[in-house]
Design a protein around this motif. Structure first.
Motif, PDB file in Angstrom:
ATOM      1  N   VAL A  92       0.868  -1.184   0.000  1.00  0.00           N
ATOM      2  CA  VAL A  92       0.000   0.000   0.000  1.00  0.00           C
ATOM      3  C   VAL A  92       0.902   1.231   0.000  1.00  0.00           C
ATOM      4  CG1 VAL A  92      -1.828   1.264   1.189  1.00  0.00           C
ATOM      5  CG2 VAL A  92      -1.781  -1.250   1.263  1.00  0.00           C
ATOM      6  N   GLN A  93       0.967   1.941  -1.117  1.00  0.00           N
ATOM      7  CA  GLN A  93       1.875   3.076  -1.249  1.00  0.00           C
ATOM      8  C   GLN A  93       1.164   4.380  -1.578  1.00  0.00           C
ATOM      9  OE1 GLN A  93       5.127   2.953  -0.602  1.00  0.00           O
ATOM     10  NE2 GLN A  93       5.112   0.767  -0.169  1.00  0.00           N
ATOM     11  N   ASN A  94      -0.084   4.321  -2.038  1.00  0.00           N
ATOM     12  CA  ASN A  94      -0.805   5.539  -2.396  1.00  0.00           C
ATOM     13  C   ASN A  94      -0.916   6.454  -1.178  1.00  0.00           C
ATOM     14  OD1 ASN A  94      -3.404   7.192  -2.520  1.00  0.00           O
ATOM     15  ND2 ASN A  94      -3.193   6.535  -4.638  1.00  0.00           N
ATOM     16  N   PRO A  95      -0.415   7.699  -1.249  1.00  0.00           N
ATOM     17  CA  PRO A  95      -0.408   8.561  -0.062  1.00  0.00           C
ATOM     18  C   PRO A  95      -1.798   8.903   0.457  1.00  0.00           C
ATOM     19  CG  PRO A  95       0.230   9.799  -2.023  1.00  0.00           C
ATOM     20  CD  PRO A  95       0.213   8.358  -2.402  1.00  0.00           C
ATOM     21  N   HIS A  96      -2.798   8.903  -0.427  1.00  0.00           N
ATOM     22  CA  HIS A  96      -4.157   9.205   0.024  1.00  0.00           C
ATOM     23  C   HIS A  96      -4.749   8.033   0.804  1.00  0.00           C
ATOM     24  CE1 HIS A  96      -3.958  12.854  -2.290  1.00  0.00           C
ATOM     25  NE2 HIS A  96      -3.581  12.158  -3.342  1.00  0.00           N
ATOM     26  N   ALA A 100      -5.585   8.189   4.798  1.00  0.00           N
ATOM     27  CA  ALA A 100      -6.885   7.771   5.311  1.00  0.00           C
ATOM     28  C   ALA A 100      -6.722   6.694   6.381  1.00  0.00           C
ATOM     29  CB  ALA A 100      -7.761   7.257   4.166  1.00  0.00           C
ATOM     30  N   ILE A 101      -5.784   5.782   6.189  1.00  0.00           N
ATOM     31  CA  ILE A 101      -5.539   4.735   7.179  1.00  0.00           C
ATOM     32  C   ILE A 101      -4.989   5.330   8.469  1.00  0.00           C
ATOM     33  CG2 ILE A 101      -4.043   2.752   7.688  1.00  0.00           C
ATOM     34  CD1 ILE A 101      -4.411   1.977   4.696  1.00  0.00           C
ATOM     35  N   VAL A 102      -4.057   6.261   8.355  1.00  0.00           N
ATOM     36  CA  VAL A 102      -3.509   6.903   9.556  1.00  0.00           C
ATOM     37  C   VAL A 102      -4.606   7.654  10.308  1.00  0.00           C
ATOM     38  CG1 VAL A 102      -1.921   8.695  10.369  1.00  0.00           C
ATOM     39  CG2 VAL A 102      -1.162   7.034   8.667  1.00  0.00           C
ATOM     40  N   ARG A 128      -1.553  15.536   5.042  1.00  0.00           N
ATOM     41  CA  ARG A 128      -2.761  16.325   4.762  1.00  0.00           C
ATOM     42  C   ARG A 128      -4.010  15.450   4.844  1.00  0.00           C
ATOM     43  NH1 ARG A 128       0.116  18.651   0.401  1.00  0.00           N
ATOM     44  NH2 ARG A 128      -1.056  17.348  -1.036  1.00  0.00           N
ATOM     45  N   THR A 129      -3.946  14.286   4.199  1.00  0.00           N
ATOM     46  CA  THR A 129      -5.103  13.397   4.171  1.00  0.00           C
ATOM     47  C   THR A 129      -5.422  12.857   5.564  1.00  0.00           C
ATOM     48  OG1 THR A 129      -4.465  12.748   1.929  1.00  0.00           O
ATOM     49  CG2 THR A 129      -6.112  11.400   3.014  1.00  0.00           C
ATOM     50  N   ALA A 130      -4.405  12.684   6.391  1.00  0.00           N
ATOM     51  CA  ALA A 130      -4.605  12.172   7.746  1.00  0.00           C
ATOM     52  C   ALA A 130      -5.296  13.173   8.660  1.00  0.00           C
ATOM     53  CB  ALA A 130      -3.265  11.753   8.342  1.00  0.00           C
ATOM     54  N   GLU A 131      -5.391  14.449   8.253  1.00  0.00           N
ATOM     55  CA  GLU A 131      -6.152  15.465   8.986  1.00  0.00           C
ATOM     56  C   GLU A 131      -5.723  15.599  10.454  1.00  0.00           C
ATOM     57  OE1 GLU A 131      -8.408  17.546   7.889  1.00  0.00           O
ATOM     58  OE2 GLU A 131      -8.900  16.787   5.889  1.00  0.00           O
ATOM     59  N   GLY A 132      -4.416  15.498  10.703  1.00  0.00           N
ATOM     60  CA  GLY A 132      -3.901  15.598  12.063  1.00  0.00           C
ATOM     61  C   GLY A 132      -3.612  14.263  12.711  1.00  0.00           C
ATOM     62  N   GLY A 133      -4.070  13.172  12.097  1.00  0.00           N
ATOM     63  CA  GLY A 133      -3.835  11.845  12.657  1.00  0.00           C
ATOM     64  C   GLY A 133      -2.372  11.469  12.734  1.00  0.00           C
ATOM     65  N   GLY A 134      -1.556  12.078  11.866  1.00  0.00           N
ATOM     66  CA  GLY A 134      -0.127  11.780  11.880  1.00  0.00           C
ATOM     67  C   GLY A 134       0.577  12.199  13.151  1.00  0.00           C
ATOM     68  N   GLU A 135      -0.070  13.043  13.960  1.00  0.00           N
ATOM     69  CA  GLU A 135       0.515  13.438  15.247  1.00  0.00           C
ATOM     70  C   GLU A 135       0.229  12.422  16.348  1.00  0.00           C
ATOM     71  OE1 GLU A 135       2.599  16.109  15.686  1.00  0.00           O
ATOM     72  OE2 GLU A 135       2.444  16.028  13.501  1.00  0.00           O
ATOM     73  N   TRP A 136      -0.667  11.496  16.095  1.00  0.00           N
ATOM     74  CA  TRP A 136      -1.070  10.523  17.113  1.00  0.00           C
ATOM     75  C   TRP A 136      -0.590   9.111  16.813  1.00  0.00           C
ATOM     76  CZ3 TRP A 136      -3.229  12.393  21.442  1.00  0.00           C
ATOM     77  CH2 TRP A 136      -3.846  13.651  21.387  1.00  0.00           C
ATOM     78  N   VAL A 137      -0.195   8.847  15.587  1.00  0.00           N
ATOM     79  CA  VAL A 137       0.114   7.488  15.152  1.00  0.00           C
ATOM     80  C   VAL A 137       1.546   7.433  14.638  1.00  0.00           C
ATOM     81  CG1 VAL A 137      -0.527   5.634  13.544  1.00  0.00           C
ATOM     82  CG2 VAL A 137      -2.304   7.131  14.498  1.00  0.00           C
ATOM     83  N   GLU A 138       2.299   6.433  15.077  1.00  0.00           N
ATOM     84  CA  GLU A 138       3.633   6.223  14.538  1.00  0.00           C
ATOM     85  C   GLU A 138       3.515   5.596  13.147  1.00  0.00           C
ATOM     86  OE1 GLU A 138       6.297   7.291  15.833  1.00  0.00           O
ATOM     87  OE2 GLU A 138       5.687   7.698  17.892  1.00  0.00           O
ATOM     88  N   ALA A 216      -8.545   1.386   3.047  1.00  0.00           N
ATOM     89  CA  ALA A 216      -8.798   2.250   4.202  1.00  0.00           C
ATOM     90  C   ALA A 216     -10.144   1.931   4.832  1.00  0.00           C
ATOM     91  CB  ALA A 216      -8.728   3.715   3.791  1.00  0.00           C
ATOM     92  N   CYS A 217     -11.138   1.600   4.008  1.00  0.00           N
ATOM     93  CA  CYS A 217     -12.449   1.218   4.547  1.00  0.00           C
ATOM     94  C   CYS A 217     -12.351  -0.090   5.325  1.00  0.00           C
ATOM     95  CB  CYS A 217     -13.462   1.088   3.417  1.00  0.00           C
ATOM     96  SG  CYS A 217     -13.847   2.635   2.586  1.00  0.00           S
ATOM     97  N   ALA A 218     -11.625  -1.062   4.775  1.00  0.00           N
ATOM     98  CA  ALA A 218     -11.442  -2.329   5.477  1.00  0.00           C
ATOM     99  C   ALA A 218     -10.736  -2.109   6.811  1.00  0.00           C
ATOM    100  CB  ALA A 218     -10.643  -3.300   4.596  1.00  0.00           C
ATOM    101  N   CYS A 219      -9.726  -1.257   6.792  1.00  0.00           N
ATOM    102  CA  CYS A 219      -9.007  -0.942   8.022  1.00  0.00           C
ATOM    103  C   CYS A 219      -9.955  -0.340   9.061  1.00  0.00           C
ATOM    104  CB  CYS A 219      -7.864   0.017   7.707  1.00  0.00           C
ATOM    105  SG  CYS A 219      -6.801   0.400   9.120  1.00  0.00           S
ATOM    106  N   SER A 220     -10.850   0.524   8.622  1.00  0.00           N
ATOM    107  CA  SER A 220     -11.792   1.163   9.534  1.00  0.00           C
ATOM    108  C   SER A 220     -12.701   0.138  10.191  1.00  0.00           C
ATOM    109  CB  SER A 220     -12.621   2.202   8.772  1.00  0.00           C
ATOM    110  OG  SER A 220     -13.492   2.886   9.643  1.00  0.00           O
ATOM    111  N   VAL A 221     -13.204  -0.811   9.414  1.00  0.00           N
ATOM    112  CA  VAL A 221     -14.085  -1.843   9.966  1.00  0.00           C
ATOM    113  C   VAL A 221     -13.343  -2.677  11.004  1.00  0.00           C
ATOM    114  CG1 VAL A 221     -15.434  -3.890   9.407  1.00  0.00           C
ATOM    115  CG2 VAL A 221     -15.506  -1.911   7.898  1.00  0.00           C
TER     116      VAL A 221
END
Length: 233
Positions: A92-96, A100-102, A128-138, A216-221
């Motif tokens: 999985v390399q697509n940055p979007h 979304a996963i982050v 950008r796509t992570a909407e701030g999530g990159g500050e919480w997840v390694e 990303a949807c599968a990850c969310s579930v």
């Protein structure tokens, strides 16, 4: 904008320079006053200048130049005790998709995203796509192949993969307290070798009209189910 606000809140001392549209001065006013007091330069610019600086049209009116976070080594990440969920991405390399996963990981409390064969996957598009999530997840790159997964298993993690035709329904049992979720690319899925290495394969229940979900949807579930079973984690 959310990514910059998260940096301003969680590690303001790492900010080195700020570019901001005039209309956003009220939203960042308190932080800009802190910048001025700390002699960190900030510049009020228009959208054309922001597009040049960011090399993107998706800047939302603000850009921070920020010192990179210190990388976390995989052994240190795996050594943290107690309930914990990690996500491993194969191909999985697509940055979007990564962003979304982050974002999903931050929402459901997953500690880290391991990206096989990558230098870490941290890019401006992903953040950008992570909407701030990159500050919480390694987010860290790991070597491809079984070694990181075997290390996780040795640290007490169960390796959980998904398969559209698995007889095991995701909702039929609780995910283990220490779980490493394995996800593959949308085009090729999880490699057969890594799928065979998994301790369990589960099926995300649905109509069966499609073979798979967006990664990303599968990850969310999956992370939602982990959160349901272990909200304190």
């Amino acid at each position: 904008m959310n990514a910059c606000q998260a940096v301003a809140e969680h590690r303001p001392d790492d900010v080195r320079r700020v570019y901001v549209r005039e209309s956003l001065l009220p939203a960042f006013g308190a932080f800009l006053r802190r910048c001025a007091a700390s002699r960190i330069a900030y510049h009020v610019v228009d959208d054309a200048e922001l597009a040049k600086i960011t090399q993107s049209t998706h800047h939302e009116g603000v850009c921070f130049i920020v010192r990179e976070r210190a990388p976390v080594a995989l052994p240190a990440l795996l050594a943290v005790p107690g309930p914990r969920c990690l996500v491993y991405l194969d191909g999985v390399q697509n940055p979007h998709n990564l962003g979304a996963i982050v974002r999903v990981c931050a929402h459901f409390g997953a500690a880290a995203v391991l990206i096989a064969g990558s230098d870490g996957g941290v890019s401006t598009s992903m953040l950008r796509t992570a909407e701030g999530g990159g500050e919480w997840v390694e987010v860290l790159g790991v070597e491809p192949g079984p070694a990181p997964l075997l290390a996780a298993r040795a640290a007490g993690f169960r390796l959980i993969a998904t398969a559209a035709r698995s007889p095991q329904d995701l909702h039929a049992r609780r995910l283990p307290q220490r779980t490493l979720i394995l996800l593959g690319s949308e085009s090729h899925g999880l490699s057969p070798a890594l799928a065979q290495l998994a301790d369990e394969s589960v099926r995300i229940p649905g109509t069966g009209k499609l073979d798979s979900l967006n990664v990303a949807c599968a990850c969310s579930v999956l992370l939602s189910e982990y959160w349901r079973a272990h909200p304190a984690a």
